[in-house]
Design a protein around this motif. Sequence first.
Motif, PDB file in Angstrom:
ATOM      1  N   PRO A  15       0.799  -1.232   0.000  1.00 45.20           N
ATOM      2  CA  PRO A  15       0.000   0.000   0.000  1.00 45.20           C
ATOM      3  C   PRO A  15       0.832   1.282   0.000  1.00 45.20           C
ATOM      4  O   PRO A  15       1.609   1.537   0.912  1.00 45.20           O
ATOM      5  CB  PRO A  15      -0.819  -0.120   1.294  1.00 45.20           C
ATOM      6  CG  PRO A  15      -0.857  -1.576   1.598  1.00 45.20           C
ATOM      7  CD  PRO A  15       0.470  -2.105   1.133  1.00 45.20           C
ATOM      8  N   THR A  16       0.678   2.054  -1.046  1.00 45.90           N
ATOM      9  CA  THR A  16       1.183   3.426  -1.132  1.00 45.90           C
ATOM     10  C   THR A  16       0.050   4.257  -1.722  1.00 45.90           C
ATOM     11  O   THR A  16      -0.868   3.713  -2.351  1.00 45.90           O
ATOM     12  CB  THR A  16       2.410   3.538  -2.050  1.00 45.90           C
ATOM     13  OG1 THR A  16       2.016   3.185  -3.393  1.00 45.90           O
ATOM     14  CG2 THR A  16       3.541   2.617  -1.595  1.00 45.90           C
ATOM     15  N   GLY A  17       0.120   5.567  -1.558  1.00 53.52           N
ATOM     16  CA  GLY A  17      -0.950   6.411  -2.073  1.00 53.52           C
ATOM     17  C   GLY A  17      -1.152   6.256  -3.567  1.00 53.52           C
ATOM     18  O   GLY A  17      -2.277   6.064  -4.045  1.00 53.52           O
ATOM     19  N   SER A  18      -0.055   6.313  -4.337  1.00 49.16           N
ATOM     20  CA  SER A  18      -0.182   6.210  -5.796  1.00 49.16           C
ATOM     21  C   SER A  18      -0.623   4.813  -6.213  1.00 49.16           C
ATOM     22  O   SER A  18      -1.399   4.647  -7.163  1.00 49.16           O
ATOM     23  CB  SER A  18       1.138   6.578  -6.474  1.00 49.16           C
ATOM     24  OG  SER A  18       2.180   5.704  -6.075  1.00 49.16           O
ATOM     25  N   GLY A  19      -0.146   3.787  -5.498  1.00 51.01           N
ATOM     26  CA  GLY A  19      -0.528   2.416  -5.829  1.00 51.01           C
ATOM     27  C   GLY A  19      -1.993   2.132  -5.556  1.00 51.01           C
ATOM     28  O   GLY A  19      -2.664   1.433  -6.329  1.00 51.01           O
ATOM     29  N   ALA A 192     -10.371   0.354  20.360  1.00 51.57           N
ATOM     30  CA  ALA A 192      -9.356   1.072  21.130  1.00 51.57           C
ATOM     31  C   ALA A 192      -9.164   2.475  20.554  1.00 51.57           C
ATOM     32  O   ALA A 192      -9.319   2.692  19.353  1.00 51.57           O
ATOM     33  CB  ALA A 192      -8.044   0.300  21.090  1.00 51.57           C
ATOM     34  N   GLN A 193      -8.858   3.424  21.409  1.00 54.48           N
ATOM     35  CA  GLN A 193      -8.707   4.814  20.979  1.00 54.48           C
ATOM     36  C   GLN A 193      -7.226   5.182  20.930  1.00 54.48           C
ATOM     37  O   GLN A 193      -6.678   5.803  21.842  1.00 54.48           O
ATOM     38  CB  GLN A 193      -9.485   5.737  21.914  1.00 54.48           C
ATOM     39  CG  GLN A 193     -10.990   5.545  21.824  1.00 54.48           C
ATOM     40  CD  GLN A 193     -11.531   6.001  20.468  1.00 54.48           C
ATOM     41  OE1 GLN A 193     -11.712   7.182  20.223  1.00 54.48           O
ATOM     42  NE2 GLN A 193     -11.784   5.060  19.574  1.00 54.48           N
ATOM     43  N   ARG A 194      -6.577   4.775  19.855  1.00 48.28           N
ATOM     44  CA  ARG A 194      -5.141   4.983  19.705  1.00 48.28           C
ATOM     45  C   ARG A 194      -4.847   6.225  18.869  1.00 48.28           C
ATOM     46  O   ARG A 194      -5.710   6.776  18.200  1.00 48.28           O
ATOM     47  CB  ARG A 194      -4.504   3.759  19.042  1.00 48.28           C
ATOM     48  CG  ARG A 194      -4.701   2.459  19.811  1.00 48.28           C
ATOM     49  CD  ARG A 194      -3.892   1.334  19.191  1.00 48.28           C
ATOM     50  NE  ARG A 194      -4.068   0.103  19.948  1.00 48.28           N
ATOM     51  CZ  ARG A 194      -4.850  -0.905  19.566  1.00 48.28           C
ATOM     52  NH1 ARG A 194      -5.513  -0.827  18.428  1.00 48.28           N
ATOM     53  NH2 ARG A 194      -4.955  -1.983  20.306  1.00 48.28           N
ATOM     54  N   ILE A 195      -3.588   6.618  18.897  1.00 48.81           N
ATOM     55  CA  ILE A 195      -3.077   7.676  18.022  1.00 48.81           C
ATOM     56  C   ILE A 195      -2.289   6.960  16.932  1.00 48.81           C
ATOM     57  O   ILE A 195      -1.349   6.216  17.221  1.00 48.81           O
ATOM     58  CB  ILE A 195      -2.188   8.651  18.813  1.00 48.81           C
ATOM     59  CG1 ILE A 195      -3.014   9.311  19.926  1.00 48.81           C
ATOM     60  CG2 ILE A 195      -1.590   9.700  17.887  1.00 48.81           C
ATOM     61  CD1 ILE A 195      -2.187   9.800  21.084  1.00 48.81           C
ATOM     62  N   THR A 196      -2.677   7.157  15.687  1.00 47.76           N
ATOM     63  CA  THR A 196      -2.199   6.310  14.593  1.00 47.76           C
ATOM     64  C   THR A 196      -1.432   7.101  13.543  1.00 47.76           C
ATOM     65  O   THR A 196      -1.859   8.183  13.127  1.00 47.76           O
ATOM     66  CB  THR A 196      -3.391   5.592  13.932  1.00 47.76           C
ATOM     67  OG1 THR A 196      -3.984   4.708  14.891  1.00 47.76           O
ATOM     68  CG2 THR A 196      -2.959   4.789  12.717  1.00 47.76           C
ATOM     69  N   TYR A 197      -0.310   6.515  13.118  1.00 47.72           N
ATOM     70  CA  TYR A 197       0.434   7.012  11.955  1.00 47.72           C
ATOM     71  C   TYR A 197       0.420   5.919  10.895  1.00 47.72           C
ATOM     72  O   TYR A 197       0.696   4.746  11.189  1.00 47.72           O
ATOM     73  CB  TYR A 197       1.883   7.348  12.327  1.00 47.72           C
ATOM     74  CG  TYR A 197       2.774   7.547  11.111  1.00 47.72           C
ATOM     75  CD1 TYR A 197       2.795   8.765  10.441  1.00 47.72           C
ATOM     76  CD2 TYR A 197       3.564   6.510  10.618  1.00 47.72           C
ATOM     77  CE1 TYR A 197       3.584   8.946   9.316  1.00 47.72           C
ATOM     78  CE2 TYR A 197       4.358   6.683   9.494  1.00 47.72           C
ATOM     79  CZ  TYR A 197       4.362   7.898   8.846  1.00 47.72           C
ATOM     80  OH  TYR A 197       5.133   8.068   7.725  1.00 47.72           O
ATOM     81  N   VAL A 198       0.137   6.303   9.647  1.00 50.25           N
ATOM     82  CA  VAL A 198       0.160   5.372   8.521  1.00 50.25           C
ATOM     83  C   VAL A 198       1.079   5.947   7.454  1.00 50.25           C
ATOM     84  O   VAL A 198       0.874   7.076   6.989  1.00 50.25           O
ATOM     85  CB  VAL A 198      -1.253   5.158   7.928  1.00 50.25           C
ATOM     86  CG1 VAL A 198      -1.189   4.206   6.736  1.00 50.25           C
ATOM     87  CG2 VAL A 198      -2.210   4.626   8.991  1.00 50.25           C
ATOM     88  N   GLY A 199       2.102   5.189   7.061  1.00 44.89           N
ATOM     89  CA  GLY A 199       2.995   5.663   6.007  1.00 44.89           C
ATOM     90  C   GLY A 199       4.363   5.028   6.096  1.00 44.89           C
ATOM     91  O   GLY A 199       4.647   4.208   6.983  1.00 44.89           O
ATOM     92  N   LYS A 200       5.221   5.409   5.173  1.00 44.49           N
ATOM     93  CA  LYS A 200       6.593   4.907   5.175  1.00 44.49           C
ATOM     94  C   LYS A 200       7.354   5.482   6.363  1.00 44.49           C
ATOM     95  O   LYS A 200       7.122   6.622   6.769  1.00 44.49           O
ATOM     96  CB  LYS A 200       7.307   5.269   3.868  1.00 44.49           C
ATOM     97  CG  LYS A 200       6.784   4.507   2.659  1.00 44.49           C
ATOM     98  CD  LYS A 200       7.607   4.789   1.420  1.00 44.49           C
ATOM     99  CE  LYS A 200       8.970   4.128   1.461  1.00 44.49           C
ATOM    100  NZ  LYS A 200       8.909   2.651   1.431  1.00 44.49           N
ATOM    101  N   LEU A 201       8.265   4.684   6.889  1.00 46.51           N
ATOM    102  CA  LEU A 201       9.068   5.117   8.034  1.00 46.51           C
ATOM    103  C   LEU A 201      10.394   5.663   7.513  1.00 46.51           C
ATOM    104  O   LEU A 201      11.440   5.011   7.567  1.00 46.51           O
ATOM    105  CB  LEU A 201       9.264   3.949   9.002  1.00 46.51           C
ATOM    106  CG  LEU A 201       7.959   3.337   9.530  1.00 46.51           C
ATOM    107  CD1 LEU A 201       8.239   2.241  10.540  1.00 46.51           C
ATOM    108  CD2 LEU A 201       7.051   4.399  10.135  1.00 46.51           C
ATOM    109  N   GLU A 202      10.311   6.881   6.984  1.00 49.31           N
ATOM    110  CA  GLU A 202      11.462   7.550   6.386  1.00 49.31           C
ATOM    111  C   GLU A 202      11.548   8.979   6.919  1.00 49.31           C
ATOM    112  O   GLU A 202      10.561   9.540   7.398  1.00 49.31           O
ATOM    113  CB  GLU A 202      11.343   7.570   4.858  1.00 49.31           C
ATOM    114  CG  GLU A 202      11.215   6.199   4.206  1.00 49.31           C
ATOM    115  CD  GLU A 202      12.459   5.327   4.348  1.00 49.31           C
ATOM    116  OE1 GLU A 202      13.533   5.873   4.685  1.00 49.31           O
ATOM    117  OE2 GLU A 202      12.362   4.105   4.117  1.00 49.31           O
ATOM    118  N   LYS A 203      12.728   9.577   6.805  1.00 50.17           N
ATOM    119  CA  LYS A 203      12.953  10.916   7.353  1.00 50.17           C
ATOM    120  C   LYS A 203      12.033  11.949   6.725  1.00 50.17           C
ATOM    121  O   LYS A 203      11.515  12.834   7.409  1.00 50.17           O
ATOM    122  CB  LYS A 203      14.418  11.313   7.162  1.00 50.17           C
ATOM    123  CG  LYS A 203      15.373  10.520   8.044  1.00 50.17           C
ATOM    124  CD  LYS A 203      16.816  10.941   7.819  1.00 50.17           C
ATOM    125  CE  LYS A 203      17.753  10.149   8.727  1.00 50.17           C
ATOM    126  NZ  LYS A 203      19.168  10.527   8.526  1.00 50.17           N
TER     127      LYS A 203
END
Length: 363
Positions: A15-19, A192-203
Amino acid sequence: MRIAMISPLWGPAYPTGSGIYAYELAKRMAEQGHEVHAFTSQIGNFNGMLLPKNLHLRVLRTYSMLWDMNPIANVLPILLREDFDVVHVHSYIFYMSNSTAAARLLKDFRYVLNFHGGISHSAIQDSCSRRLWIKDNVYDRTLGRATVALADKVLSVSKADIPLIRRAFGVDAQYIPNAVSIEDFKPGEKGAQRITYVGKLEKWKGVETLLEIFRQVRHEIRDAEFQIIGDGSLADKMRKADLPIIMRGHIPHENMPAQYRDSAVSVLPSFMEGAPTTCMESLACGVPCVATRVGDTPEIVKDGHSGFLVEPGDVSESASHIVELMENDSLRRRMGAEGREHMVNHYSYEAVVERMLKAYEET
């Protein structure tokens, strides 16, 4: 219409945005009766993938992954051998984009090139500057320029990128927005009420900033839980952090709505974006988003209405807004409802596919 949809990374597999955008367009065009052939690399998990009758997925032999983001797979021989009414390529920076441009040089077909961000990076950290310098001063002036110049039509999912594309490549791009599957991504029963990040783990995604944001939130809300969905070169650093972070890695895209619904807030601290899919998916699920003011993010996340916008690298402001949303249920529900309404009204695939097919016909 016989359409070649070329996406180096295929949404359901990796999963990527463009894909995801390429997959949703291909699927919906096939469901309308068009014959769609999707070409992609071997990167990702293709097991158990169900596709509509007229969508033919063709996974190309992949020799390597340049800079952990650019699959080396060659579509040139197929495009020279087979005939398509339209060849639609997603992003200009990939090897598969270059080989499509080479095919267009040798053969007459309608070549449509879709930009997915990556043009504006004025806020990027110095740690990412070497690769960007090479892209701007070497690739964009040579192979990138040729890849864009050979296109019969240039599209952009980001309004903010259109003047930058004109300045960099001397072409006028047509705006057709990113979209979200509002039928799949919708509000539901909260877990569950979490704080979520979705994406590549890059700088360049602001992941190092994300760690500091999480630390400040944890200081204010001792029982806060965080989850990260995605992978990349900074994954080990995130795993070793002294924080209660659930590291999910890559999750099949069909399982993502449940992950958003298990979230109270989503966060995107990027230094560079086009029109971020993760913000759209979060809002479609009724989950407000705290994101940086880059690319077309302000078009998607309406500041003070469906979430909050901050400047790239602003840890304290990001953490403050997350805490505010976590502690104010009525504000969180109101912003989530406004975000859902905005996605339904402006970012449905039904409207985008109609505009895309019209763009093909006008090419």
